[in-house]
Design an enzyme around this catalytic site. Structure first.
Site, PDB file in Angstrom:
ATOM      1  N   GLY A 189     -22.790  -4.583   3.594  1.00  0.00           N
ATOM      2  CA  GLY A 189     -23.744  -4.403   4.675  1.00  0.00           C
ATOM      3  C   GLY A 189     -24.696  -3.241   4.518  1.00  0.00           C
ATOM      4  N   TRP A 201     -27.383  -2.849   2.578  1.00  0.00           N
ATOM      5  CA  TRP A 201     -28.792  -3.224   2.583  1.00  0.00           C
ATOM      6  C   TRP A 201     -29.241  -3.675   3.974  1.00  0.00           C
ATOM      7  CZ3 TRP A 201     -31.177  -5.923  -2.282  1.00  0.00           C
ATOM      8  CH2 TRP A 201     -31.052  -5.061  -3.380  1.00  0.00           C
ATOM      9  N   ASP A 222     -22.731 -13.722   3.009  1.00  0.00           N
ATOM     10  CA  ASP A 222     -21.874 -13.335   1.903  1.00  0.00           C
ATOM     11  C   ASP A 222     -20.564 -14.100   2.012  1.00  0.00           C
ATOM     12  OD1 ASP A 222     -22.003 -10.635  -0.087  1.00  0.00           O
ATOM     13  OD2 ASP A 222     -20.045 -11.584   0.119  1.00  0.00           O
ATOM     14  N   ASP A 247     -20.716 -19.420   1.662  1.00  0.00           N
ATOM     15  CA  ASP A 247     -21.113 -19.515   0.261  1.00  0.00           C
ATOM     16  C   ASP A 247     -22.579 -19.910   0.183  1.00  0.00           C
ATOM     17  OD1 ASP A 247     -21.469 -20.002  -2.411  1.00  0.00           O
ATOM     18  OD2 ASP A 247     -19.753 -21.350  -2.624  1.00  0.00           O
ATOM     19  N   ASP A 269     -28.902  -9.399  -3.604  1.00  0.00           N
ATOM     20  CA  ASP A 269     -28.037  -8.560  -4.424  1.00  0.00           C
ATOM     21  C   ASP A 269     -26.823  -9.391  -4.840  1.00  0.00           C
ATOM     22  OD1 ASP A 269     -27.686  -6.134  -5.692  1.00  0.00           O
ATOM     23  OD2 ASP A 269     -26.454  -5.291  -4.102  1.00  0.00           O
ATOM     24  N   LYS A 291     -31.693  -8.651  -7.651  1.00  0.00           N
ATOM     25  CA  LYS A 291     -31.018  -7.999  -8.780  1.00  0.00           C
ATOM     26  C   LYS A 291     -30.966  -8.944  -9.978  1.00  0.00           C
ATOM     27  CE  LYS A 291     -26.535  -7.287  -8.477  1.00  0.00           C
ATOM     28  NZ  LYS A 291     -25.291  -6.647  -8.008  1.00  0.00           N
TER      29      LYS A 291
END
Length: 239
Positions: free
Chosen positions: A96, A98, A114, A130, A154, A194
């Protein structure tokens, strides 16, 4: 999604921020960790790294849930994307950090997803699911209530120890995040994701360069020494 060991820490709850402190002077010295019978050598090294990481210490002091918060802070200080009133979707949001940064820097609404559970953050709708499930994208957009200004990714996965397999999984998640951004961003919006140096990102970069005004690579100073992670920053979505 599950975090890779070099990039994320276990979830921790927020703590009260102190009245002072900085990244360069919080630790009194290097803390060594001995390998106990119940602790593997790799976990001992991870713990030692955590105890001696100034960004981990600063995250605890300032109430961020992970040191990764500083990566997004650096990205936003460089590109100024999290403007006041922005609507943000965070893919792979655990624990959490970000989400906290986006709200702290002015986002009016953040939606995150997530596989791992994430403690509530005021101003955010967090989904434990998911992202690779085709049904989740529409759910995120329903929670958002409109097209987002910024999509963050991320995303990572649990490694299996086979280099080629792990690489393909990483690239698969990156491609999915990119496709989600291209399908759902507001015109003029931004995508931050990322990636890893040496990864086969040419196909995604080609799509991004066609559909965004500017595409950059950015390596935050808060990335761990030796980490191959790098962030793709795509700005000015053409729609």
């Amino acid at each position: 999604m599950s975090d890779q060991p070099e990039d994320k820490e276990p979830r921790r709850k927020m703590v009260k921020a102190p009245t002072g402190g900085n990244l360069s002077g919080r630790s009194k010295g290097h803390t060594a960790v001995k390998t106990a019978k119940f602790r593997t050598q790799s976990s001992a090294k991870w713990l030692e790294r955590q105890l001696n990481d100034p960004y981990v210490q600063q995250a605890k002091a300032e109430g961020w849930r992970s040191r990764a918060a500083f990566k997004l802070i650096e990205i936003d200080e460089r590109f100024n994307l999290l403007h006041k009133g922005a609507k943000v979707i965070d893919l792979g949001c655990a624990p959490g950090g970000w989400v906290q940064v986006a709200i702290k820097r002015g986002a009016s609404h953040v939606v995150g997803v997530d596989l791992l559970p994430v403690d509530p953050v005021p101003g955010a709708d967090l989904l434990e699911a998911d992202f690779t499930d085709p049904a989740i994208g529409p759910q995120l957009m329903d929670l958002m209530g409109g097209k987002p200004d910024v999509i963050l990714s991320d995303l990572a996965h649990n490694t299996v120890g086979h280099k080629q397999t792990d690489h393909l999984k990483i690239m698969g998640l990156l491609e999915m995040a990119g496709d989600f951004a291209l399908d759902n961003l507001k015109p003029g919006g931004a995508f931050i994701a990322k990636a890893f140096q040496g990864g086969e990102t040419e196909h995604l970069l080609l799509k991004l360069k066609v559909t965004f005004e500017t595409v950059k690579h950015f390596k935050p100073k808060s990335s761990r020494v030796g980490s191959s992670e790098i962030y793709i920053v795509a700005i000015g979505f053409k729609g």
